[in-house]
Enzyme design. Structure first.
Site, PDB file in Angstrom:
ATOM      1  N   GLU A 181       2.836  -3.552   2.921  1.00 29.33           N
ATOM      2  CA  GLU A 181       2.776  -2.093   3.087  1.00 29.33           C
ATOM      3  C   GLU A 181       4.046  -1.479   2.513  1.00 29.33           C
ATOM      4  O   GLU A 181       5.158  -1.967   2.768  1.00 29.33           O
ATOM      5  CB  GLU A 181       2.643  -1.774   4.581  1.00 29.33           C
ATOM      6  N   THR A 186       5.080  -1.666  -0.348  1.00 25.36           N
ATOM      7  CA  THR A 186       5.696  -2.557  -1.342  1.00 25.36           C
ATOM      8  C   THR A 186       5.230  -2.196  -2.751  1.00 25.36           C
ATOM      9  O   THR A 186       5.861  -2.600  -3.717  1.00 25.36           O
ATOM     10  CB  THR A 186       5.320  -4.024  -1.050  1.00 25.36           C
ATOM     11  N   GLY A 224      -8.230  10.700   6.225  1.00 23.82           N
ATOM     12  CA  GLY A 224      -7.055  10.676   7.103  1.00 23.82           C
ATOM     13  C   GLY A 224      -6.959   9.437   7.961  1.00 23.82           C
ATOM     14  O   GLY A 224      -6.218   9.409   8.944  1.00 23.82           O
ATOM     15  N   GLY A 262      -6.241   6.324   6.685  1.00 22.06           N
ATOM     16  CA  GLY A 262      -5.457   5.275   6.023  1.00 22.06           C
ATOM     17  C   GLY A 262      -6.339   4.274   5.305  1.00 22.06           C
ATOM     18  O   GLY A 262      -5.920   3.154   5.028  1.00 22.06           O
ATOM     19  N   LEU A 263      -7.593   4.658   5.007  1.00 19.82           N
ATOM     20  CA  LEU A 263      -8.510   3.749   4.301  1.00 19.82           C
ATOM     21  C   LEU A 263      -8.757   4.232   2.870  1.00 19.82           C
ATOM     22  O   LEU A 263      -9.697   3.824   2.209  1.00 19.82           O
ATOM     23  CB  LEU A 263      -9.838   3.613   5.062  1.00 19.82           C
ATOM     24  N   SER A 300      -8.840   9.142  -0.593  1.00 19.75           N
ATOM     25  CA  SER A 300      -8.440   9.888  -1.795  1.00 19.75           C
ATOM     26  C   SER A 300      -8.593   9.049  -3.057  1.00 19.75           C
ATOM     27  O   SER A 300      -9.112   9.534  -4.067  1.00 19.75           O
ATOM     28  CB  SER A 300      -7.030  10.452  -1.654  1.00 19.75           C
ATOM     29  N   GLU A 305      -3.058  11.623  -8.618  1.00 14.60           N
ATOM     30  CA  GLU A 305      -2.548  11.817  -7.253  1.00 14.60           C
ATOM     31  C   GLU A 305      -1.051  12.148  -7.258  1.00 14.60           C
ATOM     32  O   GLU A 305      -0.596  13.010  -6.525  1.00 14.60           O
ATOM     33  CB  GLU A 305      -2.838  10.577  -6.396  1.00 14.60           C
ATOM     34  N   ASP A 342      -3.983   1.596  -4.097  1.00  9.02           N
ATOM     35  CA  ASP A 342      -5.284   2.107  -3.658  1.00  9.02           C
ATOM     36  C   ASP A 342      -6.241   2.268  -4.838  1.00  9.02           C
ATOM     37  O   ASP A 342      -7.410   1.874  -4.770  1.00  9.02           O
ATOM     38  CB  ASP A 342      -5.104   3.452  -2.940  1.00  9.02           C
TER      39      ASP A 342
HETATM   40  C1  GLA Z   1      -0.498   4.951   0.646  1.00  7.94           C
HETATM   41  C2  GLA Z   1      -0.232   4.952  -0.864  1.00  7.94           C
HETATM   42  C3  GLA Z   1      -0.170   3.538  -1.416  1.00  7.94           C
HETATM   43  C4  GLA Z   1       0.796   2.667  -0.595  1.00  7.94           C
HETATM   44  C5  GLA Z   1       0.494   2.792   0.897  1.00  7.94           C
HETATM   45  C6  GLA Z   1       1.499   2.066   1.750  1.00  7.94           C
HETATM   46  O1  GLA Z   1      -1.788   4.459   0.884  1.00  7.94           O
HETATM   47  O2  GLA Z   1      -1.243   5.656  -1.564  1.00  7.94           O
HETATM   48  O3  GLA Z   1       0.214   3.559  -2.779  1.00  7.94           O
HETATM   49  O4  GLA Z   1       2.132   2.960  -0.885  1.00  7.94           O
HETATM   50  O5  GLA Z   1       0.457   4.148   1.313  1.00  7.94           O
HETATM   51  O6  GLA Z   1       1.419   0.697   1.549  1.00  7.94           O
END
Ligand code: GLA
Length: 364
Positions: free
Chosen positions: A18, A20, A107, A109-110, A113, A143, A155
């Site tokens: 995470e 990274t 919203g 964290g999956l 976007s 983005e 992502d």
């Molecule tokens: C968001 C960002 C990713 C990544 C994560 C954390 O999802 O879009 O690029 O940095 O946070 O790991």
């Protein structure tokens, strides 16, 4: 015969690694069986019309005006940002109707976007060829530079390159990836806290800047090249040191997690999840009370090998490693515990690795 076409792009759950990605390190996401689908048809005027089923709204722009678009702080920025970046690569944007539907919760964290960006890029390309890595990078630029969120590549990359039956280990420096199959009998379960604290975006920027500060003090191009030994001997601010310690140790945890997954060592995988969560909580300082509760409660449940927050932070989902036969009891127990703690009912989401973005061909 209709001229309608449909394109899909998946959300993702990050197993480990995470914050990274923008430090050019390692990440281990899986592309999800939840996706964004865009149905397209030619529009009869010279406009691009985009309709979001979730927001119940339509936005229209003349295709001739895409080069001069500016972000509006609106869901349509993700789509128009992609259109803007495609124009910058020399692609014409056809006059189309886009109908957007998604099963990726926003919203949480999956990565709803990235799923929207990648599906939009395919929809606007209408089958025209663009190298898959360029596609991911274009969506990341949409983005970062249009929406204004300076994200890494994870992502968008996994939404493009995700694979069925395996997680995807991405080297964010070389942008190469490999499949990491998960042990049989192990389920990946996301638990949505249903909270998203609003400091997310500004805190993300701050973390990006603090990592850059640490890399500069260490004399390396990115924290990917740093070691804990070197970190110990170099002066820098407290925040930069803590962020660097998270990133350096998290990169090592990704490597160890992959080894453990290949060896079928689920208890080591679970321990690495818990260590990763502590590192996000205390060193990266991106967790929150609801998420810490979910991680601690999950870790006590039978059949759960480990849990951690996934995604950018400050809410969203935890990701849990659960023995398949324990999933129904786990889901019940974590719901009850979280309801009693917060009064909110968490969504429990089984995560099945799915392939990356593509057109859905109708065969009827
Ligand atoms: C968001 C960002 C990713 C990544 C994560 C954390 O999802 O879009 O690029 O940095 O946070 O790991």
């Amino acid at each position: 015969m209709s001229d309608a076409r449909t394109f899909r792009a998946p959300g993702r759950v990050n197993l480990i690694g995470e914050h990274t990605d923008y430090n050019l390190g390692f990440v281990l996401p899986i592309a999800l069986n939840l996706d964004t689908r865009i149905r397209t048809s030619p529009s009869l005027d010279s406009f691009l019309h985009v309709h979001s089923a979730a927001h119940g709204e339509t936005c229209s722009v003349p295709v001739a005006g895409i080069d001069s678009l500016t972000p509006q702080g609106h869901w349509s920025d993700y789509i128009f940002g992609v259109a803007f970046q495609l124009r910058a690569l020399g692609f014409d944007i056809p006059a189309l109707n886009l109908h957007v539907e998604s099963t990726v919760p926003e919203g949480a964290g999956l990565s709803s976007s990235a799923a929207l960006e990648v599906a939009s890029a395919l929809a606007l390309l209408q089958g025209r060829q663009l190298d898959r890595l360029e596609l991911a990078r274009l969506c990341q630029r949409a983005e970062s530079y249009f929406v204004g969120m300076p994200c890494g590549i994870m992502d968008q990359y996994v939404s493009v390159f995700g694979r069925e039956h395996a997680a995807t280990k991405i080297d964010c420096r070389s942008l190469e990836s490999e499949a990491v199959p998960l042990p049989d009998g192990l389920a990946i379960i996301a638990v949505n806290s249903m909270v998203k604290h609003s400091l997310g975006q500004s805190a993300y920027r701050e973390r990006v800047a603090e990592c850059a500060e640490a890399a500069k003090a260490l004399g390396v191009a990115s924290l990917r090249e740093a070691t804990l030994e070197r970190l110990a001997g170099v002066p820098m601010s407290r925040a930069a040191r803590l962020r660097a310690r998270h990133v350096i140790s998290e990169n090592l945890r990704v490597e160890h997690f992959v080894e453990a997954a290949r060896a079928g060592d689920v208890s080591r995988m679970g321990q690495l999840f818990l260590n990763s969560h502590d590192s996000m909580r205390y060193d990266y300082e991106i967790s929150c009370a609801e998420i810490d509760f979910l991680v601690e409660a999950a870790a006590r449940l039978p059949g759960c090998h480990g849990a951690r927050m996934t995604g950018g932070g400050f809410g969203g989902c935890t990701v849990n490693l659960v023995a398949e036969q324990s999933v129904p009891a786990f889901a019940e127990a974590i719901k009850d515990a979280y309801m009693a703690y917060s009064g909110r009912c968490p969504a429990v989401i089984p995560c099945v690795p799915a392939p990356g973005a593509c057109e859905i061909r109708q065969n009827t």
